[in-house]
Motif scaffolding. Structure first.
Motif, PDB file in Angstrom:
ATOM      1  N   TRP A  46      -1.765   8.477   7.744  1.00  0.00           N
ATOM      2  CA  TRP A  46      -1.472   7.365   6.844  1.00  0.00           C
ATOM      3  C   TRP A  46      -0.059   6.821   7.053  1.00  0.00           C
ATOM      4  N   TYR A  97      -1.732  -3.401  -5.443  1.00  0.00           N
ATOM      5  CA  TYR A  97      -2.599  -4.219  -4.600  1.00  0.00           C
ATOM      6  C   TYR A  97      -3.905  -3.479  -4.369  1.00  0.00           C
ATOM      7  N   ASP A  98      -4.971  -4.240  -4.157  1.00  0.00           N
ATOM      8  CA  ASP A  98      -6.209  -3.588  -3.725  1.00  0.00           C
ATOM      9  C   ASP A  98      -6.300  -3.648  -2.203  1.00  0.00           C
ATOM     10  N   SER A  99      -7.356  -3.102  -1.649  1.00  0.00           N
ATOM     11  CA  SER A  99      -7.467  -2.987  -0.189  1.00  0.00           C
ATOM     12  C   SER A  99      -7.574  -4.340   0.508  1.00  0.00           C
ATOM     13  N   SER A 100      -7.940  -5.387  -0.235  1.00  0.00           N
ATOM     14  CA  SER A 100      -8.026  -6.721   0.359  1.00  0.00           C
ATOM     15  C   SER A 100      -6.690  -7.443   0.342  1.00  0.00           C
ATOM     16  N   GLN A 134      -2.544   5.606  -0.066  1.00  0.00           N
ATOM     17  CA  GLN A 134      -2.293   4.560  -1.048  1.00  0.00           C
ATOM     18  C   GLN A 134      -2.121   3.198  -0.379  1.00  0.00           C
ATOM     19  N   VAL A 135      -2.660   2.170  -1.014  1.00  0.00           N
ATOM     20  CA  VAL A 135      -2.483   0.810  -0.529  1.00  0.00           C
ATOM     21  C   VAL A 135      -1.045   0.382  -0.824  1.00  0.00           C
ATOM     22  N   LYS A 178      -4.221   6.338  -6.191  1.00  0.00           N
ATOM     23  CA  LYS A 178      -4.706   5.810  -4.911  1.00  0.00           C
ATOM     24  C   LYS A 178      -4.478   4.304  -4.816  1.00  0.00           C
ATOM     25  N   GLU A 179      -4.594   3.628  -5.946  1.00  0.00           N
ATOM     26  CA  GLU A 179      -4.436   2.189  -5.983  1.00  0.00           C
ATOM     27  C   GLU A 179      -3.524   1.832  -7.140  1.00  0.00           C
TER      28      GLU A 179
END
Length: 440
Positions: free
Chosen positions: A141, A232-235, A396-397, A228-229
């Protein structure tokens, strides 16, 4: 400075006790920005490689520059340091945007790496192609954080910041709490709300004039680092206002502030430094580099009175990268230096002296890491504690404006609750400030 990483380190000597050095945030220069006066000529036929850094990243203090210069007699190394990253980074971004005023090597803090990858990668060298650099040496990561969608790696990780809780054994005992690190960890295992509950127990019997934890900023940062989030989200969409994890962290921290369980200071400011020196709090969120900061700000009689316990949930606070601008004066030599400074062997040495926990997992089993001790925490097996925490850190994002959001939640948010504002008022102020800064 450290920081702050958002980013970690390990250390140890086979039969010796390693003493960690001064902290990540104890700066070496004024906050005036990068000094771009470095020359490619070091005098007497030497080439000077300049590094733009923030805080005390420890390379000089750990003797790595001197070692590299000895190995490479025609090289001289000069660092230009800005104490706080919030002053360093805007100047770096400006230098990259204008493609001028850059050092041969530029550090990037983890909270800024996404923006650099997304907007400035064309200005930076792909370090994955440098001789001796092996992707497998790093945590996956960490490597990915500095890698573009088309596979260019524009920064090599120096450290990470696996989270633990540093606490004062003597103050815990005075408050009637256990002081053994294993028992302390059990008090709040798995749940940050349990951590706040322990704070209430501390307040009932703790020494007058002390608080359970150092600051609201330290608490909310620790909680959010274990999610984990968060922002921001993964997008890539900004979700900090709608993510329940962020609001829950804010509300729990505000609750602790309302109950007087945390100090009223902003971290890494002079008033906060004094709370360390004067033994004014019992616990703090603590990545490895924080041990160096504690040592640097404590009185001599605090030696051995601290200990380290497992955090309620593992998270990451701090961590940096070294990058090489394409238009630097000494690009090839700079790439060689960065590859050497971030190699597992050097990361282990850096942890031993400075407390910077390796992002190179290849260093985790080195004696500098597995047997690390620290002056402030006595016989605590800090290398083992932080190594285990590192293995549990969630992927993590990281968004381009993470640092702005984090700072808004702390400096314009939860800190206000210690000054009499309600949690609702603090949240409203924080979100307005953040949104205004994101629109700029």
């Amino acid at each position: 400075m450290r920081a702050r990483i958002r980013t970690a380190r390990k250390a140890l000597a086979l039969a010796a006790v390693a003493s960690l050095g001064t902290g990540l945030l104890a700066g070496c220069a004024d906050d005036g920005g990068d000094d771009s006066s470095g020359s490619s000529s070091g005098g007497k036929g030497k080439t000077t490689i300049t590094l733009g850094l923030f805080g005390t990243m420890g390379f000089k203090e750990a003797g790595l520059y001197a070692e590299y210069e000895k190995l490479n007699p025609k090289i001289k190394i000069a660092e230009n340091v800005v104490e706080r990253n919030e002053n360093y980074y805007p100047a770096l971004l400006n230098h990259l945007t204008t493609n001028s005023g850059l050092q041969d090597v530029q550090a990037v803090e983890v909270g800024n790496i996404a923006e650099i990858v997304n907007t400035q990668s064309a200005k930076l060298e792909d370090l994955s192609k440098v001789s001796g650099v092996n992707k497998a040496d790093w945590l996956d990561w960490k490597w990915q954080q500095a890698t573009t969608k088309d596979g260019q790696t524009i920064g090599l990780g120096t450290d990470i910041g696996p989270m633990a809780i540093c606490y004062r054994k003597d103050l815990f005992e005075k408050a009637g709490l256990p002081s053994d690190r294993a028992e302390v960890g059990k008090l709040w295992a798995g749940d940050w709300s349990k951590f706040v509950d322990v704070g209430e127990r501390y307040k009932k019997n703790g020494p007058e004039g002390t608080t359970f934890m150092d600051s609201p900023g330290g608490l909310i940062n620790a909680i959010l680092s274990s999610e984990k989030e968060k922002f921001y989200d993964s997008s890539g969409k900004v979700i900090y206002k709608t993510n329940p994890a962020v609001k829950n962290a804010f509300d729990l921290t505000a609750e602790a502030a309302e109950k007087g369980l945390v100090g009223a200071q902003t971290q890494f400011q002079p008033a906060w430094d004094q709370t360390i020196a004067n033994n004014k709090f019992a616990a703090m969120a603590c990545p490895p580099w924080m041990l160096g900061y504690i040592k640097g700000k404590s009185q001599p009689d605090a030696k051995g009175k601290w200990d380290v316990a497992v955090a309620p949930k593992s998270g990451n606070w701090g961590g940096s990268f070294l990058s090489v601008p394409k238009n630097g004066k000494n690009v090839e030599e700079a790439k060689k230096l960065v590859a050497w400074l971030t190699a597992p062997e050097q990361q282990a040495k850096l942890f031993k002296v400075q407390g910077s926990f390796p992002s190179a997992q290849a260093a985790f089993d080195s004696p500098e890491v597995t047997g690390a001790k620290n002056d402030m925490t006595g016989d605590a097996p800090i290398g083992e504690i932080f190594a285990e925490a590192a293995k549990q850190i969630p992927v993590q994002v990281i968004g381009p404006k993470d640092q702005i959001i984090q700072q808004g939640l702390t400096d314009n948010g939860v800190i206000l609750v210690t000054k009499g504002k309600s949690a609702e008022e603090a949240w409203e102020t924080a979100t307005k400030t953040i949104d205004n800064n994101l629109d700029q």
